[in-house]
Write a protein that holds these residues in place. Structure first.
Motif, PDB file in Angstrom:
ATOM      1  N   UNK A  80      -4.683  -8.975 -16.694  1.00  0.00           N
ATOM      2  CA  UNK A  80      -5.614  -9.980 -16.578  1.00  0.00           C
ATOM      3  C   UNK A  80      -6.298 -10.346 -17.879  1.00  0.00           C
ATOM      4  N   UNK A  81      -6.738  -9.355 -18.810  1.00  0.00           N
ATOM      5  CA  UNK A  81      -7.135  -9.585 -20.156  1.00  0.00           C
ATOM      6  C   UNK A  81      -6.207 -10.321 -20.996  1.00  0.00           C
ATOM      7  N   UNK A  82      -4.850  -9.774 -20.893  1.00  0.00           N
ATOM      8  CA  UNK A  82      -3.671 -10.100 -21.479  1.00  0.00           C
ATOM      9  C   UNK A  82      -3.858 -11.892 -21.253  1.00  0.00           C
ATOM     10  N   UNK A  83      -3.572 -12.162 -20.048  1.00  0.00           N
ATOM     11  CA  UNK A  83      -3.715 -13.389 -19.601  1.00  0.00           C
ATOM     12  C   UNK A  83      -4.796 -14.414 -20.210  1.00  0.00           C
ATOM     13  N   UNK A  84      -5.738 -13.808 -20.199  1.00  0.00           N
ATOM     14  CA  UNK A  84      -7.388 -14.720 -20.891  1.00  0.00           C
ATOM     15  C   UNK A  84      -7.023 -14.617 -22.345  1.00  0.00           C
ATOM     16  N   UNK A  85      -6.570 -13.838 -23.103  1.00  0.00           N
ATOM     17  CA  UNK A  85      -6.436 -13.855 -24.382  1.00  0.00           C
ATOM     18  C   UNK A  85      -5.083 -14.822 -24.753  1.00  0.00           C
ATOM     19  N   UNK A  86      -4.011 -14.818 -23.991  1.00  0.00           N
ATOM     20  CA  UNK A  86      -3.095 -15.632 -24.108  1.00  0.00           C
ATOM     21  C   UNK A  86      -3.298 -17.267 -23.836  1.00  0.00           C
ATOM     22  N   UNK A  87      -4.334 -17.493 -23.041  1.00  0.00           N
ATOM     23  CA  UNK A  87      -4.694 -18.640 -22.520  1.00  0.00           C
ATOM     24  C   UNK A  87      -5.332 -19.337 -23.829  1.00  0.00           C
ATOM     25  N   UNK A  88      -6.363 -18.284 -24.415  1.00  0.00           N
ATOM     26  CA  UNK A  88      -7.031 -18.968 -25.411  1.00  0.00           C
ATOM     27  C   UNK A  88      -6.527 -19.137 -26.599  1.00  0.00           C
ATOM     28  N   UNK A  89      -5.489 -18.101 -27.015  1.00  0.00           N
ATOM     29  CA  UNK A  89      -4.795 -18.381 -28.186  1.00  0.00           C
ATOM     30  C   UNK A  89      -3.597 -19.482 -28.149  1.00  0.00           C
ATOM     31  N   UNK A  90      -3.020 -19.440 -26.926  1.00  0.00           N
ATOM     32  CA  UNK A  90      -1.700 -20.286 -27.106  1.00  0.00           C
ATOM     33  C   UNK A  90      -1.883 -21.498 -26.162  1.00  0.00           C
ATOM     34  N   UNK A  91      -2.937 -21.519 -25.052  1.00  0.00           N
ATOM     35  CA  UNK A  91      -3.264 -22.562 -24.401  1.00  0.00           C
ATOM     36  C   UNK A  91      -2.285 -22.405 -22.982  1.00  0.00           C
ATOM     37  N   UNK A  92      -2.797 -22.945 -22.060  1.00  0.00           N
ATOM     38  CA  UNK A  92      -2.338 -22.559 -20.582  1.00  0.00           C
ATOM     39  C   UNK A  92      -0.742 -23.077 -20.381  1.00  0.00           C
ATOM     40  N   UNK A  93      -0.502 -24.170 -21.376  1.00  0.00           N
ATOM     41  CA  UNK A  93       0.906 -24.730 -21.015  1.00  0.00           C
ATOM     42  C   UNK A  93       2.033 -23.597 -21.371  1.00  0.00           C
TER      43      UNK A  93
END
Lengths: 143, 501
Positions: A80-93
């Motif tokens: 879950x935290x990984x997905x949050x960070x990935x969203x922030x850093x890379x964007x949802x796309x």
């Protein structure tokens, strides 16, 4: 600290905070939170007291959560935290298909299935939601 | 009235409404079939997508999802002994033994037929009561509305909670406090925002809903370590031949009196806030057993044991929609989410809605009826194939559900903090689920607090505390106390009865 006491304790903090903060509001805005907070605080104190002293039931329930379960919680929290960070850093796309791919590969799904599912996620979210339904996805913080 | 009915039907048969209805039914059936995921999660996940739609299409979608989930849940309840939704819990008792006897097709067909007809029954009763509800509700002022909400919340906090009642009351009160965060409707004052603009409009409903209900199920699925949702024999799928299904359809008509009685039970129970489907199905099952000529066979695989709960669980929808539409008081979790959808689209259910948006009310009744029929029609040819979803490995479902939840939390406002809020409430929801605290009470408290406070302040400002001694108010106060002290009163009656003997 035992989880069954920790939860009412956290809720108690919420109730007391509401009462204390209400003092700075005028009567019409303070009446509801003050009365609700006071009532909740009393009930939560009773619950904390009850949970603290119900030893038999407590022991039985607490043994239910095995080390494997705790490991499972940690594992899920990491994803879950990984997905949050990935969203922030890379964007949802990018984050959504990447997360799908990595998750599937970590749990040893086949390359073909992982790639098909990741591409499907990209197509659904990018073309379906962002382009089709005009629902913007979160942008990357770095590019 | 006739004009409103015709307008409602016109809304229902718009191409976009039909499309939304079909999508809603398909989504509900898929999620209904997945045990542990269920209609509530389907509603919660659909809600963000309805955000960008026009209100008519959005409401059609949400009503269709709420109506069709039970039908999907009955499939897994009968084939695998695992209820797709709580509403299918009683169906297992006789449905699964029927599968073991090789009569799965008959049981599923009977369940789908009684579900569809039960839903139609509930919709018809709702349609008959809406005009009456309108005139009765004219006598409800702000004070009475406040007391209705207090009664409903008390009902939810006390009676809907199994185990310690305090674990229903405390989250309900905390939910109400959280519902007061943000700008107060009455005075425009901003409360509990901790200096941030983020909380000006209060806590975001969709992330809270996703966190409280969808997230905990995802954690549970993750803890199953890759196992599929259902882990029983696939052999049950082979028992769905057409001839057996036809026999099941005829069974419902053979037991038409039972169908009518149990549908009536479902509708009445649905009207009582918070009692909902779980209670209705067991009451209906108990009634079927009590009135049967062969009660000893119940539990071993009798078709009446499938017809009774399945008629009741869909009839509940019509009943629970009445307080939601007429009073703005949700009768169940599904209705609470539906209420959220109303509010998001700027429609406030209650007496004002029956006055200003009567056409939408009739549209929802017709969607309720049509969705129930369509859900059964869709499922009949697909029973075998759809049930395969329950055998998909958890590892494949988790990333998909997770990204949907994240997107669902983010999309309505385009605010990333909403994702964090969803995770916070997700953890809270999971801990509450594990420790037996009522998540529904917290949610309803959060939804109703702002409105209840405003009604109270309006009534108090207009006529002072005298609003408490009006006839309707006194009845509502009496009922609230009755609910609050139902436990001690029940004990007292039992003591008196024992002494009498």
């Amino acid at each position: 600290m035992r989880i069954r006491i920790l939860l009412p304790l956290i809720l108690l903090v919420v109730a007391i905070t509401a009462v204390v903060m209400s003092f700075k509001y005028r009567f019409s805005a303070a009446a509801a939170p003050m009365s609700l907070g006071s009532l909740a605080a009393v009930i939560l104190l009773i619950l904390i007291f009850k949970e603290g002293f119900s030893k038999g039931e407590q022991t039985k329930r607490e043994t239910e959560a095995s080390p494997t379960t705790y490991l499972g919680y940690l594992e899920f929290a990491a994803w879950a935290i990984g997905l949050v960070l990935a969203n922030l850093l890379l964007g949802m796309v990018i984050a959504f298909p990447l997360f799908t791919f990595v998750y599937l590969k970590v749990y040893r799904e086949s390359w073909l299935l992982s790639i098909i599912m990741s591409i499907s996620v990209f197509l659904i979210f990018y073309f379906g939601f962002e382009r089709g339904l005009k629902m913007p996805l979160a942008r990357s913080m770095i590019f | 009235l006739i004009e409103a009915v015709l307008q409602g039907l016109a809304h229902t048969f718009l191409p976009t409404s039909i499309l939304a209805m079909v999508i809603g039914i398909v989504v509900a059936l898929i999620f209904g079939i997945m045990p542990g995921i269920g209609t509530v999660v389907a509603m919660v996940l659909t809600l963000p997508f309805s955000f960008s739609m026009d209100p008519v299409m959005a409401l059609v979608l949400m009503v269709a999802v709420s109506s069709a989930g039970c039908a999907g849940g009955s499939v897994t309840a009968i084939l695998f002994g695992i209820p797709g939704t709580v509403a299918n819990a009683a169906t297992i008792i006789d449905g699964f033994p029927l599968t073991k006897k090789g009569q799965a097709g008959r049981a599923v067909a009977a369940a789908l037929t009684s579900s569809a007809m039960g839903g139609v029954y509930g919709g018809i009763i709702l349609a008959l009561l809406i005009p009456v509800a309108h005139s009765i509700l004219k006598s409800f002022g702000s004070g009475e509305m406040f007391l209705v909400m207090v009664f409903g919340l008390t009902f939810i906090m006390v009676l809907a909670q199994t185990g310690s009642k305090l674990k229903g009351i405390a989250p309900g009160l905390i939910g109400m406090i959280l519902g007061l965060v943000g700008t107060q409707d009455y005075s425009g004052m901003i409360r509990f925002n901790f200096g941030t603009i983020y909380l000006y409009e209060g806590l975001p409903l969709i992330p809270v809903l996703l966190g409280m209900f969808a997230f905990p199920e995802l954690v549970n699925l993750s803890l199953k370590r890759g196992a599929s949702i259902a882990d029983v024999d696939k052999l049950a799928l082979k028992q769905t031949q057409f001839s057996m299904m036809w026999e099941g359809i005829k069974d419902v008509f053979r037991h038409w009196k039972l169908f009518l009685r149990t549908s009536a039970i479902g509708t009445i129970v649905g009207m009582i806030p918070a009692v909902g489907q779980a209670a209705a199905v067991f009451i209906a099952y108990g009634h079927a057993k009590q009135t049967s000529r062969h009660p000893e066979q119940f539990g071993e695989g009798v078709i009446e044991g499938v017809i009774a709960p399945e008629s009741a669980n869909n009839a509940v929808q019509g009943g629970s929609m009445l307080p939601t539409l007429a009073l703005g008081l949700p009768g169940s979790t599904l209705m609470a989410i539906l209420l959220g959808a109303f509010l998001i689209h700027g429609i406030a259910p209650g007496p004002q809605m029956l006055k200003d948006h009567l056409d939408l009310t009739w549209m929802m009744i017709s969607v309720l009826v049509i969705s129930n029929i369509l859900a059964a029609v869709f499922l009949f040819p697909l029973i075998g194939q759809i049930a395969n979803v329950a055998f998909i490995r958890g590892r494949l479902l988790i990333p998909i559900i997770m990204v949907i939840i994240f997107f669902g939390a983010y999309a309505p406002r385009g605010e990333f903090l909403d994702v964090i809020m969803m995770l916070i409430f997700g953890v809270l929801g999971y801990v509450m689920m594990k420790t037996g605290y009522s998540r529904v009470a917290l949610l309803l408290g959060l939804i109703l607090a702002g409105q209840a406070e405003m009604y109270f302040l309006l009534a108090y400002t207009a006529i002072g505390p005298q609003f408490l001694i009006r006839p309707i108010s006194l009845v509502l106060i009496g009922l609230t106390f009755l609910v609050l002290f139902s436990g001690p009163l029940k004990g007292l009656f039992q003591i008196i009865r024992k002494r009498g003997r």
